[in-house]
Design a protein around this motif. Structure first.
Motif, PDB file in Angstrom:
ATOM      1  N   PHE A  30     -19.301   8.117   4.286  1.00  0.00           N
ATOM      2  CA  PHE A  30     -19.106   9.567   4.225  1.00  0.00           C
ATOM      3  C   PHE A  30     -20.440  10.299   4.128  1.00  0.00           C
ATOM      4  N   PHE A  31     -21.329   9.861   3.259  1.00  0.00           N
ATOM      5  CA  PHE A  31     -22.598  10.567   3.094  1.00  0.00           C
ATOM      6  C   PHE A  31     -23.469  10.500   4.342  1.00  0.00           C
ATOM      7  N   MET A  32     -23.458   9.379   5.024  1.00  0.00           N
ATOM      8  CA  MET A  32     -24.235   9.289   6.270  1.00  0.00           C
ATOM      9  C   MET A  32     -23.664  10.234   7.331  1.00  0.00           C
ATOM     10  N   ILE A  33     -22.351  10.281   7.452  1.00  0.00           N
ATOM     11  CA  ILE A  33     -21.715  11.174   8.425  1.00  0.00           C
ATOM     12  C   ILE A  33     -21.956  12.628   8.050  1.00  0.00           C
ATOM     13  N   LEU A  34     -21.836  12.956   6.774  1.00  0.00           N
ATOM     14  CA  LEU A  34     -22.077  14.329   6.326  1.00  0.00           C
ATOM     15  C   LEU A  34     -23.521  14.751   6.575  1.00  0.00           C
ATOM     16  N   MET A  35     -24.467  13.868   6.301  1.00  0.00           N
ATOM     17  CA  MET A  35     -25.878  14.205   6.551  1.00  0.00           C
ATOM     18  C   MET A  35     -26.112  14.472   8.035  1.00  0.00           C
ATOM     19  N   TYR A  36     -25.528  13.655   8.882  1.00  0.00           N
ATOM     20  CA  TYR A  36     -25.686  13.823  10.330  1.00  0.00           C
ATOM     21  C   TYR A  36     -25.021  15.119  10.787  1.00  0.00           C
ATOM     22  N   ASP A  37     -23.785  15.354  10.343  1.00  0.00           N
ATOM     23  CA  ASP A  37     -23.021  16.522  10.782  1.00  0.00           C
ATOM     24  C   ASP A  37     -23.642  17.832  10.305  1.00  0.00           C
ATOM     25  N   SER A  38     -24.161  17.845   9.091  1.00  0.00           N
ATOM     26  CA  SER A  38     -24.667  19.089   8.498  1.00  0.00           C
ATOM     27  C   SER A  38     -26.167  19.283   8.656  1.00  0.00           C
ATOM     28  N   ALA A  39     -26.867  18.243   9.080  1.00  0.00           N
ATOM     29  CA  ALA A  39     -28.331  18.267   9.154  1.00  0.00           C
ATOM     30  C   ALA A  39     -28.936  18.597   7.784  1.00  0.00           C
ATOM     31  N   ALA A  40     -28.277  18.131   6.736  1.00  0.00           N
ATOM     32  CA  ALA A  40     -28.724  18.405   5.369  1.00  0.00           C
ATOM     33  C   ALA A  40     -29.960  17.590   5.028  1.00  0.00           C
ATOM     34  N   ARG A  41     -30.821  18.195   4.241  1.00  0.00           N
ATOM     35  CA  ARG A  41     -31.973  17.480   3.693  1.00  0.00           C
ATOM     36  C   ARG A  41     -31.474  16.611   2.540  1.00  0.00           C
ATOM     37  N   ILE A  42     -32.241  15.626   2.166  1.00  0.00           N
ATOM     38  CA  ILE A  42     -31.805  14.703   1.119  1.00  0.00           C
ATOM     39  C   ILE A  42     -31.572  15.432  -0.203  1.00  0.00           C
ATOM     40  N   GLN A  43     -32.419  16.388  -0.544  1.00  0.00           N
ATOM     41  CA  GLN A  43     -32.211  17.107  -1.804  1.00  0.00           C
ATOM     42  C   GLN A  43     -30.926  17.937  -1.760  1.00  0.00           C
ATOM     43  N   GLU A  44     -30.592  18.481  -0.595  1.00  0.00           N
ATOM     44  CA  GLU A  44     -29.335  19.213  -0.460  1.00  0.00           C
ATOM     45  C   GLU A  44     -28.149  18.283  -0.696  1.00  0.00           C
ATOM     46  N   MET A  45     -28.253  17.051  -0.213  1.00  0.00           N
ATOM     47  CA  MET A  45     -27.188  16.078  -0.426  1.00  0.00           C
ATOM     48  C   MET A  45     -27.089  15.703  -1.898  1.00  0.00           C
ATOM     49  N   LEU A  46     -28.219  15.525  -2.544  1.00  0.00           N
ATOM     50  CA  LEU A  46     -28.218  15.145  -3.953  1.00  0.00           C
ATOM     51  C   LEU A  46     -27.656  16.249  -4.844  1.00  0.00           C
ATOM     52  N   ASP A  47     -27.812  17.504  -4.414  1.00  0.00           N
ATOM     53  CA  ASP A  47     -27.315  18.646  -5.184  1.00  0.00           C
ATOM     54  C   ASP A  47     -25.870  19.000  -4.872  1.00  0.00           C
ATOM     55  N   LEU A  48     -25.301  18.412  -3.848  1.00  0.00           N
ATOM     56  CA  LEU A  48     -23.946  18.741  -3.402  1.00  0.00           C
ATOM     57  C   LEU A  48     -22.902  18.344  -4.442  1.00  0.00           C
ATOM     58  N   ARG A  49     -21.947  19.251  -4.678  1.00  0.00           N
ATOM     59  CA  ARG A  49     -20.837  18.988  -5.593  1.00  0.00           C
ATOM     60  C   ARG A  49     -19.529  19.020  -4.805  1.00  0.00           C
ATOM     61  N   VAL A  50     -18.498  18.427  -5.352  1.00  0.00           N
ATOM     62  CA  VAL A  50     -17.202  18.418  -4.685  1.00  0.00           C
ATOM     63  C   VAL A  50     -16.753  19.834  -4.366  1.00  0.00           C
ATOM     64  N   CYS A  51     -16.945  20.765  -5.284  1.00  0.00           N
ATOM     65  CA  CYS A  51     -16.499  22.148  -5.061  1.00  0.00           C
ATOM     66  C   CYS A  51     -17.305  22.846  -3.969  1.00  0.00           C
ATOM     67  N   ASP A  52     -18.388  22.236  -3.487  1.00  0.00           N
ATOM     68  CA  ASP A  52     -19.167  22.809  -2.386  1.00  0.00           C
ATOM     69  C   ASP A  52     -18.564  22.487  -1.023  1.00  0.00           C
ATOM     70  N   MET A  53     -17.555  21.645  -1.011  1.00  0.00           N
ATOM     71  CA  MET A  53     -16.857  21.314   0.233  1.00  0.00           C
ATOM     72  C   MET A  53     -15.684  22.269   0.367  1.00  0.00           C
ATOM     73  N   ARG A  54     -15.682  23.090   1.405  1.00  0.00           N
ATOM     74  CA  ARG A  54     -14.628  24.079   1.631  1.00  0.00           C
ATOM     75  C   ARG A  54     -13.756  23.600   2.777  1.00  0.00           C
ATOM     76  N   LEU A  55     -12.465  23.408   2.519  1.00  0.00           N
ATOM     77  CA  LEU A  55     -11.574  22.802   3.489  1.00  0.00           C
ATOM     78  C   LEU A  55     -10.621  23.802   4.132  1.00  0.00           C
ATOM     79  N   GLY A  56     -10.957  25.065   4.181  1.00  0.00           N
ATOM     80  CA  GLY A  56     -10.097  26.092   4.765  1.00  0.00           C
ATOM     81  C   GLY A  56      -9.970  25.971   6.271  1.00  0.00           C
TER      82      GLY A  56
END
Length: 110
Positions: free
Chosen positions: A28-54
């Protein structure tokens, strides 16, 4: 997989289930990093509530200089997120405040 947690006599997750959870989390984290182009620190700071499923699923990322950005996510990424959540938090109904990070792995829960 059943909704029961597979534990051994010491109350720890079985190695087989632990491996499955770790593999699902890492994928999941590898796919999310690829899909979002997130930096590593952004991934480390990510919380469950930061995922919006609307209607338009997004991840809310906190970048350099505390800049907040909303990144749309592909349906496949959301499917992987839901699989991760089902395995990783199957015993916790209050996962919203729990960090969604690689550094906060299941090793702290077993």
């Amino acid at each position: 997989m059943s909704d029961n947690i597979q534990t051994n006599t010491t109350g720890r997750l079985t190695p087989c289930l632990q491996h499955k959870i770790d593999k699902t989390r890492d994928q999941f984290f590898m796919i999310l990093m690829y899909d979002s182009a997130a930096r590593i620190q952004e991934m480390l700071d990510l919380r469950v509530c930061d995922m919006r499923l609307g209607n338009t699923p997004t991840a809310i990322l906190k970048g350099k200089g505390s800049k907040i950005r909303s990144v749309p996510l592909m349906p496949e990424t959301i499917n992987d997120f839901q699989n991760y959540m089902k395995l990783f938090f199957m015993w916790n109904n209050t996962a919203q405040g729990i960090p969604c990070t690689v550094s906060q792995s299941l090793s702290t829960h077993h």
